[in-house]
Write an enzyme that holds these catalytic residues in place. Structure first.
Site, PDB file in Angstrom:
ATOM      1  N   ASP A  72      -2.134 -31.183 -19.956  1.00  0.00           N
ATOM      2  CA  ASP A  72      -2.959 -31.955 -19.040  1.00  0.00           C
ATOM      3  C   ASP A  72      -3.622 -33.204 -19.964  1.00  0.00           C
ATOM      4  O   ASP A  72      -3.644 -32.933 -21.288  1.00  0.00           O
ATOM      5  CB  ASP A  72      -4.108 -31.072 -18.578  1.00  0.00           C
ATOM      6  CG  ASP A  72      -5.114 -31.749 -17.208  1.00  0.00           C
ATOM      7  OD1 ASP A  72      -4.723 -31.193 -16.240  1.00  0.00           O
ATOM      8  OD2 ASP A  72      -5.212 -32.862 -17.432  1.00  0.00           O
ATOM      9  N   ASP A  90      -0.749 -36.773 -22.257  1.00  0.00           N
ATOM     10  CA  ASP A  90      -0.596 -37.777 -21.099  1.00  0.00           C
ATOM     11  C   ASP A  90       0.880 -38.214 -20.856  1.00  0.00           C
ATOM     12  O   ASP A  90       1.559 -38.610 -21.627  1.00  0.00           O
ATOM     13  CB  ASP A  90      -1.397 -39.240 -21.425  1.00  0.00           C
ATOM     14  CG  ASP A  90      -1.400 -39.987 -20.291  1.00  0.00           C
ATOM     15  OD1 ASP A  90      -0.706 -39.735 -19.213  1.00  0.00           O
ATOM     16  OD2 ASP A  90      -2.211 -41.156 -20.687  1.00  0.00           O
ATOM     17  N   LYS A 154       2.892 -31.548  -6.456  1.00  0.00           N
ATOM     18  CA  LYS A 154       1.923 -31.804  -5.587  1.00  0.00           C
ATOM     19  C   LYS A 154       2.031 -33.563  -5.338  1.00  0.00           C
ATOM     20  O   LYS A 154       2.079 -34.186  -6.331  1.00  0.00           O
ATOM     21  CB  LYS A 154       0.515 -31.517  -5.987  1.00  0.00           C
ATOM     22  CG  LYS A 154      -0.280 -32.150  -4.950  1.00  0.00           C
ATOM     23  CD  LYS A 154      -2.018 -31.486  -5.232  1.00  0.00           C
ATOM     24  CE  LYS A 154      -2.596 -32.064  -6.625  1.00  0.00           C
ATOM     25  NZ  LYS A 154      -3.740 -31.522  -7.096  1.00  0.00           N
TER      26      LYS A 154
END
EC number: 2.1.1.166
Length: 178
Positions: A72, A90, A154
């Site tokens: 993350d 990143d 997602k």
């Protein structure tokens, strides 16, 4: 108009009672129960892993013979299980692939992404940013996924969602929108 967002709702309370780091853990738990894509001994990449709710469920699912790598852009509180590793990375950075390879040089049995952009309130912009992150996750699943591996992402639906779903269909035998 939908129900207002309540950050300390039933699932928040339940997660706290069960020692889970986030209410989102219930999402991945339901997914792997409905679609058994993660098994004992698997190696799983969790993108957008902070604060670690998905990692807790995935760590149990793969067991000590497996491995879970969570990344993350913010730090994730360390895990005691040796088969869970985390890093601050990143996914959109130029050196991401090299840094991920340094963490794990092999293939993944599943790439799971709960990444979401910081929302701007501009629907088209937020959807485009969401698809960009999901596209990076799909790229990783294509490059680093074991044949027959699973992919979960997602995505904010709208905009170019259908094009993204077509890209996923081109790479995976079965595609479900949940």
């Amino acid at each position: 108009m939908g129900k207002p967002y309540r950050p300390k709702d039933h699932y928040f309370q339940k997660a706290k009672q069960e020692g889970l780091r986030a209410r989102s853990a219930f999402k991945v738990d339901e997914l792997i129960k409905r679609f058994p894509m993660v098994k004992k001994g698997h190696v799983v990449l969790d993108l957008g892993a902070a604060p670690g709710g998905f990692l807790q469920i995935l760590a149990d699912a793969v067991g000590g013979a497996g491995q879970v790598i969570g990344v993350d852009i913010v730090a994730i509180r360390p895990f005691t299980q040796r088969h869970v590793r985390t890093a601050v990375l990143d996914v959109l950075a130029d050196d991401f692939d090299a840094k991920l390879t340094a963490l794990h040089d092999g293939v993944f049995d599943a790439v799971i992404s709960d990444m979401a952009p910081k929302t701007s309130g501009i629907k088209a912009t937020d959807e485009a940013r969401s698809l960009r992150l999901a596209g990076k996750a799909l790229e990783l699943a294509e490059k680093r996924g074991r044949p027959g591996s699973s992919f979960v992402a997602k995505v904010f639906m709208g905009g170019d969602f259908e094009d993204f779903r077509d890209q996923v269909r081109a790479l995976f035998e079965e595609v479900k929108v949940v």
